[in-house]
Motif scaffolding. Structure first.
Motif, mmCIF file in Angstrom:
data_model
loop_
_atom_site.group_PDB
_atom_site.id
_atom_site.type_symbol
_atom_site.label_atom_id
_atom_site.label_comp_id
_atom_site.label_asym_id
_atom_site.label_seq_id
_atom_site.Cartn_x
_atom_site.Cartn_y
_atom_site.Cartn_z
ATOM 1 N N TYR A 1 -11.211 -22.338 -17.240
ATOM 2 C CA TYR A 1 -11.459 -21.090 -17.976
ATOM 3 C C TYR A 1 -12.015 -21.345 -19.361
ATOM 4 O O TYR A 1 -12.774 -20.543 -19.910
ATOM 5 C CB TYR A 1 -10.176 -20.259 -18.060
ATOM 6 N N ARG A 2 -11.681 -22.480 -19.962
ATOM 7 C CA ARG A 2 -12.150 -22.807 -21.306
ATOM 8 C C ARG A 2 -13.649 -23.110 -21.338
ATOM 9 O O ARG A 2 -14.257 -23.143 -22.406
ATOM 10 C CB ARG A 2 -11.358 -24.006 -21.852
ATOM 11 N N GLU A 3 -14.224 -23.371 -20.151
ATOM 12 C CA GLU A 3 -15.637 -23.722 -20.064
ATOM 13 C C GLU A 3 -16.483 -22.581 -19.511
ATOM 14 O O GLU A 3 -17.652 -22.779 -19.157
ATOM 15 C CB GLU A 3 -15.788 -24.965 -19.182
ATOM 16 N N ALA A 4 -15.902 -21.382 -19.435
ATOM 17 C CA ALA A 4 -16.637 -20.236 -18.877
ATOM 18 C C ALA A 4 -17.875 -19.936 -19.698
ATOM 19 O O ALA A 4 -17.849 -19.959 -20.931
ATOM 20 C CB ALA A 4 -15.725 -19.011 -18.834
ATOM 21 N N GLU A 5 -18.974 -19.660 -19.002
ATOM 22 C CA GLU A 5 -20.233 -19.331 -19.654
ATOM 23 C C GLU A 5 -20.665 -17.925 -19.273
ATOM 24 O O GLU A 5 -20.304 -17.409 -18.219
ATOM 25 C CB GLU A 5 -21.328 -20.335 -19.243
ATOM 26 N N GLY A 6 -21.455 -17.308 -20.133
ATOM 27 C CA GLY A 6 -21.991 -15.994 -19.840
ATOM 28 C C GLY A 6 -21.208 -14.885 -20.506
ATOM 29 O O GLY A 6 -20.145 -15.103 -21.111
ATOM 30 N N ARG A 7 -21.737 -13.671 -20.393
ATOM 31 C CA ARG A 7 -21.123 -12.473 -20.987
ATOM 32 C C ARG A 7 -20.997 -11.425 -19.891
ATOM 33 O O ARG A 7 -21.929 -11.242 -19.081
ATOM 34 C CB ARG A 7 -22.000 -11.955 -22.123
ATOM 35 N N TYR A 8 -19.883 -10.735 -19.900
ATOM 36 C CA TYR A 8 -19.532 -9.875 -18.776
ATOM 37 C C TYR A 8 -18.992 -8.528 -19.257
ATOM 38 O O TYR A 8 -18.415 -8.426 -20.344
ATOM 39 C CB TYR A 8 -18.474 -10.568 -17.904
ATOM 40 N N ASP A 9 -19.153 -7.533 -18.388
ATOM 41 C CA ASP A 9 -18.594 -6.213 -18.668
ATOM 42 C C ASP A 9 -17.082 -6.196 -18.461
ATOM 43 O O ASP A 9 -16.367 -5.402 -19.085
ATOM 44 C CB ASP A 9 -19.228 -5.163 -17.753
ATOM 45 N N ALA A 10 -16.601 -7.040 -17.554
ATOM 46 C CA ALA A 10 -15.175 -7.069 -17.236
ATOM 47 C C ALA A 10 -14.750 -8.499 -16.932
ATOM 48 O O ALA A 10 -15.503 -9.274 -16.331
ATOM 49 C CB ALA A 10 -14.884 -6.172 -16.035
ATOM 50 N N VAL A 11 -13.526 -8.824 -17.351
ATOM 51 C CA VAL A 11 -12.877 -10.066 -16.950
ATOM 52 C C VAL A 11 -11.593 -9.675 -16.226
ATOM 53 O O VAL A 11 -10.823 -8.827 -16.707
ATOM 54 C CB VAL A 11 -12.536 -10.960 -18.156
ATOM 55 N N VAL A 12 -11.385 -10.254 -15.048
ATOM 56 C CA VAL A 12 -10.162 -10.002 -14.285
ATOM 57 C C VAL A 12 -9.498 -11.337 -13.986
ATOM 58 O O VAL A 12 -10.174 -12.351 -13.773
ATOM 59 C CB VAL A 12 -10.447 -9.228 -12.985
ATOM 60 N N SER A 13 -8.176 -11.334 -13.974
ATOM 61 C CA SER A 13 -7.426 -12.574 -13.765
ATOM 62 C C SER A 13 -6.080 -12.208 -13.160
ATOM 63 O O SER A 13 -5.298 -11.473 -13.767
ATOM 64 C CB SER A 13 -7.243 -13.299 -15.103
ATOM 65 N N VAL A 14 -5.820 -12.696 -11.959
ATOM 66 C CA VAL A 14 -4.597 -12.333 -11.233
ATOM 67 C C VAL A 14 -3.648 -13.527 -11.147
ATOM 68 O O VAL A 14 -3.968 -14.546 -10.528
ATOM 69 C CB VAL A 14 -4.931 -11.829 -9.817
ATOM 70 N N GLU A 15 -2.508 -13.401 -11.797
ATOM 71 C CA GLU A 15 -1.417 -14.375 -11.735
ATOM 72 C C GLU A 15 -1.914 -15.800 -11.968
ATOM 73 O O GLU A 15 -1.532 -16.734 -11.263
ATOM 74 C CB GLU A 15 -0.657 -14.225 -10.418
#
Length: 438
Positions: free
Chosen positions: A266-280
């Motif tokens: 997750y620390r290396e995520a690239e790009g820009r988004y309208d939404a971020v979702v993360s389940v458990e």
């Protein structure tokens, strides 16, 4: 009056000392074992638990319908608890030294207000009997990959034995009855999993044209649901097994042009988004790295974007008390993690990002029902678990893990919540037509 004697259980025939060193080795600690015996009698009395012994019963009053702790090897049981507390309690179950005809009911009784089971004046001794977390489990970028590998890369076939066809490994959301409780008498688990996923996607305002980042792929069901809405999805996982199956499922659904699964921290995520979702997934991050997690969410969102996070939670005071403690679950099931409190997540977001907690909805009883269905299916398919090459100690480990987790939700010790994080005052991103960025 004592109960009839019961034959001792057969200890697992071959406890591999290389695979299970602390299960194979029985500690010897007479003084601590004597203290553990007194704590056992106190717990039995306060929680109304019946303790059966090979030759009778512990002389502690208990209701006729009391949950039962059946000790096959009392001496080994007490020495393990004396030497290693609740880790020893779990290892004793793994070793076949005790059982219960209703494991969840027993563990639920013991989980209710656990602090009350400790005699007054002895809480200061906790640091002497509770082990601290090992440094190699901390959620650094390198360690996180290994922690994920130890659990999620066991075998896709193993998880398929007890999960439903959606391969969703998180709490479902069932229909509720008039009292608000989950109505799971005849549960449709796939539908309940879709209800949970759809609620989270709605919370994040995911629709046609939305650009979505998912942190923690699982086996791809959320990415499939988002892509079917017309969104484009980038999903991150550290599990190679999950990546392979998720990609296969997405391609089979004809959505490979809308959903991409990357092997990425997750620390290396690239790009820009309208939404971020993360389940458990945030439970696996670890307290030290919650600031990194929320900075990553903040960095990934366009102005007006929304982050929807589903997390198991516990009360803040319990979380802070256990934050540095090495537990049985950390040792054998989920290395490196910490179940957060809602307050802790809100403070981490506000203190280390521009995100603020905007909404929080809990549905803990639904997780208890989800776990019940998984546990029953896992137990019923024990022979197939063995056919996959997993030994008896592994089976008892996972049986205990699923029952222990279910008891946590039934007792109210644990909850699960869907949390919305936003940056107040920002205008939501404009709605795009599906496929506009492709």
């Amino acid at each position: 009056m004592t109960a009839p004697a019961h034959p001792p259980a057969v200890r697992p025939a071959a406890v591999d000392p290389l695979r299970w060193p602390d299960v194979a080795a029985r500690p010897h600690s007479p003084v601590r074992a004597a203290v553990a015996g007194r704590l056992l009698r106190r717990a039995a009395r306060l929680r109304g638990v019946r303790v059966d012994l090979p030759g009778g019963r512990l002389p502690v009053p208990a209701p006729r319908d009391a949950p039962v702790l059946r000790l096959h090897h009392p001496e080994a049981f007490l020495h393990r608890i004396g030497a290693d507390g609740l880790i020893g309690f779990g290892e004793s179950y793994q070793a076949g030294e005790w059982d219960s005809p209703d494991l969840v009911r027993l563990l639920t009784a013991l989980a209710a207000d656990p602090a009350a089971l400790v005699p007054p004046g002895t809480a200061l001794l906790r640091p002497l009997v509770c082990r601290r977390r090992p440094a190699h489990d901390l959620g650094t970028a390198d360690n996180a990959r290994q922690n994920v590998h130890r659990h999620y890369d066991l075998s896709n076939d193993l998880f398929a034995l007890f999960l439903d066809p959606t391969m969703t490994y998180s709490s479902a959301l069932f229909p509720t009855g008039p009292d608000g409780a989950p109505h799971a008498a005849r549960p449709d688990l796939p539908a309940a999993q879709h209800r949970k996923i759809d609620r989270l996607l709605d919370l994040a305002a995911v629709g046609p044209g939305s650009r979505v980042l998912e942190i923690g792929t699982g086996w791809g069901e959320l990415a499939l649901r988002a892509a079917a809405r017309g969104a484009t999805v980038v999903s991150l996982t550290l599990s190679r097994e999950q990546q392979v199956l998720a990609r296969h499922r997405i391609a089979a659904a004809g959505l490979a042009d809308r959903a991409e699964v990357r092997l990425c921290d997750y620390r290396e995520a690239e790009g820009r988004y309208d939404a971020v979702v993360s389940v458990e997934m945030v439970e696996a991050v670890g307290r030290r790295f919650w600031p990194d997690y929320f900075r990553a969410l903040d960095r990934a969102l366009v102005p007006g974007g929304r982050a929807a996070v589903q997390s198991i939670t516990m009360p803040h005071e319990r979380m802070t008390a256990a934050a540095d403690t090495y537990t049985w679950i950390l040792k054998y099931v989920f290395p490196g993690g910490l179940i957060p409190s809602v307050r802790a997540l809100g403070e981490a977001a506000a203190g280390h990002s521009r995100l603020l907690l905007a909404d929080s909805t809990g549905f803990g009883p639904h997780y208890a029902e989800t776990l019940r269905l998984w546990r029953e299916r896992f137990t019923d398919r024990a022979a197939e678990v063995a056919d996959l090459g997993f030994d008896e100690v592994f089976r008892r480990t996972w049986e205990f893990y699923l029952a222990y987790s279910e008891a946590g939700f039934r007792s109210g010790y644990l909850d699960v919540r869907q949390l919305l994080f936003t940056r107040p005052g920002e205008v939501p991103p404009p709605r795009r037509e599906a496929g506009a960025d492709r």
